[in-house]
Every structure is written in C-alpha cells, then in structure tokens.
Design an enzyme around this catalytic site. Structure first.
Site, PDB file in Angstrom:
ATOM      1  N   ASP A  82       0.852  -1.202   0.000  1.00  0.00           N
ATOM      2  CA  ASP A  82       0.000   0.000   0.000  1.00  0.00           C
ATOM      3  C   ASP A  82       0.887   1.251   0.000  1.00  0.00           C
ATOM      4  O   ASP A  82       1.850   1.341   0.784  1.00  0.00           O
ATOM      5  CB  ASP A  82      -0.866  -0.055   1.280  1.00  0.00           C
ATOM      6  CG  ASP A  82      -2.019   0.920   1.276  1.00  0.00           C
ATOM      7  OD1 ASP A  82      -2.501   1.281   0.185  1.00  0.00           O
ATOM      8  OD2 ASP A  82      -2.466   1.313   2.385  1.00  0.00           O
ATOM      9  N   GLY A 209      -9.165   5.735   1.756  1.00  0.00           N
ATOM     10  CA  GLY A 209      -9.790   6.506   2.836  1.00  0.00           C
ATOM     11  C   GLY A 209     -11.184   6.012   3.160  1.00  0.00           C
ATOM     12  O   GLY A 209     -12.098   6.802   3.422  1.00  0.00           O
ATOM     13  N   GLY A 210     -11.357   4.687   3.184  1.00  0.00           N
ATOM     14  CA  GLY A 210     -12.694   4.104   3.387  1.00  0.00           C
ATOM     15  C   GLY A 210     -13.236   4.252   4.796  1.00  0.00           C
ATOM     16  O   GLY A 210     -14.445   4.115   5.007  1.00  0.00           O
TER      17      GLY A 210
HETATM   18  P1  13P Z   1      -8.348   4.953   6.099  1.00  0.00           P
HETATM   19  O1  13P Z   1      -7.275   4.753   7.129  1.00  0.00           O
HETATM   20  O2  13P Z   1      -8.873   6.332   6.066  1.00  0.00           O
HETATM   21  O3  13P Z   1      -9.402   3.920   6.169  1.00  0.00           O
HETATM   22  O4  13P Z   1      -7.621   4.765   4.674  1.00  0.00           O
HETATM   23  C1  13P Z   1      -6.980   3.562   4.382  1.00  0.00           C
HETATM   24  C2  13P Z   1      -6.363   3.623   3.030  1.00  0.00           C
HETATM   25  O5  13P Z   1      -6.853   4.243   2.122  1.00  0.00           O
HETATM   26  C3  13P Z   1      -5.129   2.838   2.824  1.00  0.00           C
HETATM   27  O6  13P Z   1      -4.543   3.073   1.597  1.00  0.00           O
END
Ligand code: 13P
Length: 290
Positions: A82, A209-210
């Site tokens: 990621d 950013g879920g």
């Molecule tokens: P959040 O931490 O806001 O859920 O975002 C996770 C993300 O998008 C990881 O790439």
C-alpha cells in the site's frame, strides 16, 4: 493456496459490481483477525501493508505469516503493498514473493508519475504482480504523510484515460473526495466525477480513505466502478478501543493472549461490516485465475 495477484479478482469484482475489501494490517494479530472474519464469510480480501508496516515487521516475515495462514484457513492470501513510492523497494518485495503492489506517484507532476508507474508496471507484470497507481491526490494522514486539504486535488477523468493507457496499470486509485484518517465532517464524494471515470475506464477503480465513509456512499461508489475499498483507521480505533476498555476493567491484567483477543474481536466486527458493504461474502475463489 499461497500468495496471489489481484488482477482477475478485481476485474471480476468490477464487472459484477461488488468490491474486494483491503484492510491495513500491522502484525500477526491483525492479520489473523482479518483472515478469521474473511474465512467465516468466505470473502476474498487484500491485506495491505504500508512502507512503515514493513519497518515494524519485515516483508519476509509478513510473507511467511501469510503463507502459513493461507494453509491454515485454506484460502489464497493477497499481500498488497500500500502506498509504496520507491521502485527499488517494490522490486525487492516482489522478488521476495509479493504479487500485488501500489506504486504511489500521486504527489509527482503528471509526466513524472507516468514514468515511475510505467517502470514499476513493466517489472511487476513480468513477475505476475498486479499494479495499482493513484491519480489526483488524497488529503489526510496515511503512514508518515500528511496532505492538507489545500494540496489535495481530485482525479481528472480525461487525464485518467491517458494515465491508464500510458502506464498499463491494472487498477486506478481515484481521488473523489475521500481522505485518509478520520473525517471531521461527512466527506463530500464527487459521484458525478466517479461516474465519468467509470464510463471512460473499464479497469477496476479503488476507493482510498474508506474509514468513516457513510455506508450508503460506499455502496453507491461500488455501483459506479469502485472494485476495491481500503480501510485502515477504523480497524485501528476498534482494536485500540477494546484493549483500552479491557485494561480499564482489569488494571492488573498483563497477559497478551487476553487483551489482544479483545482487540482482535473488535477489529473483526468492523471487518464483518465492511464485507457486507462490499458485497464480497461468498466470493472467495472467484477470479483467482482467469
Ligand atoms: P483509512 O485509514 O482512512 O481507512 O484509509 C486507508 C487507506 O486508504 C489505505 O490506503
């Protein structure tokens, strides 16, 4: 069983209008909590590690854990890089066995982003590793990066077409109004923009950013082309909250097997909810091959 790429899985999810949940994990307990829940629901899943995750636990150790859990739960495991930004770092991890990577050049000028992503894609595809990249720039805090609202910008649909054509990526992370970390107010998702991108591109789209995105907005995003939903912060908050509550009730406790389990169970509840939102229950094994 073992470690697999995401190419066909995400394509299938996009085609059938559901999404693969991608959860940020940090250690053996968080991997186990996520996989227990996904095993219970027969849901495919991506385990996402940021560069600083791999400073906390090495990539070979992480891969060994994933292989072992893959056998134990009798399900293929996807270990996903990621927000990785360095070509050599990705190459090393792919050489070690990783088969799903995000190269994040979203902070770079458009042409430089393309050059970096193209280079990573060429290497990864030759190693049967799927590649995600980001166009536009999400705000918020992720790993050791803090992007303020003034510097974030949304994905341009026409630029996205050129970006995908010129880089050959397998999935595209779009900036449509979500942000990493906690929201101070309800995020305003630009659904018209997402719909346009979804009409112009057939590859799977990724929602970063879920955490904290209202359920109905996640469901609507999936209808418009999102095939992977990233969640990190909500899991950390659930885990830490349960551990804190346990210590508040048991101030003399010290056995990690008890307090860790509380954290894992709280994390599992979030995972279960996100599986329901993504519509990924019962889809395990679909799209592992073409
Ligand atoms: P959040 O931490 O806001 O859920 O975002 C996770 C993300 O998008 C990881 O790439």
């Amino acid at each position: 069983m073992g470690i697999i790429s995401t190419k066909y899985l995400l394509q299938r999810a996009r085609k059938e209008k559901w999404a693969v949940p991608a959860f940020n994990i940090h250690n053996a307990e968080t991997i186990q909590a996520v996989l227990e829940a996904c095993h219970e629901r027969r849901s495919p899943v991506m385990l996402a590690g940021t560069p600083s995750t791999f400073k906390h636990i090495s990539c070979p150790d992480m891969l060994a854990l994933c292989r072992s859990y893959s056998e134990r739960f009798q399900m293929p495991v996807i270990l996903h890089l990621d927000h990785h930004e360095v070509y050599e770092d990705i190459v090393n991890k792919v050489n070690g066995g990783v088969r799903s990577a995000m190269i994040d050049g979203s902070h770079l000028p458009f042409e430089e982003n393309i050059i970096l992503v193209r280079r990573v894609t060429e290497y990864c595809h030759h190693m049967d590793c799927s590649v995600e990249a980001e166009l536009g720039l999400l705000g918020g805090i992720e790993d050791d990066k803090d992007v303020d609202a003034a510097h974030s910008f949304l994905t341009d649909p026409q630029q996205a077409v050129a970006f995908v054509e010129r880089t050959g990526i397998d999935s595209l992370a779009v900036a449509i109004g979500t942000a990493h970390g906690l929201y101070t107010q309800r995020p305003e998702i630009d659904f018209a923009r997402l719909e346009k991108i979804g009409q112009l591109l057939s590859i799977p789209l990724v929602l970063h950013g879920g955490s904290g995105v209202p359920d109905e907005d996640v469901i609507q995003s999936i209808k418009l082309g999102i095939a992977k939903v990233n969640v990190g912060t909500e899991l950390k908050i659930a885990f830490a909250g349960a551990v804190k509550a346990y210590f508040a009730e048991n101030p003399d406790a010290s056995d990690p097997r008890f307090y860790m389990r509380k954290g894992m169970d709280a994390m599992k509840e979030v995972v279960h909810h996100k599986i329901t939102l993504c519509g990924s229950e019962g889809r395990l094994g679909l799209g592992d091959k073409q």
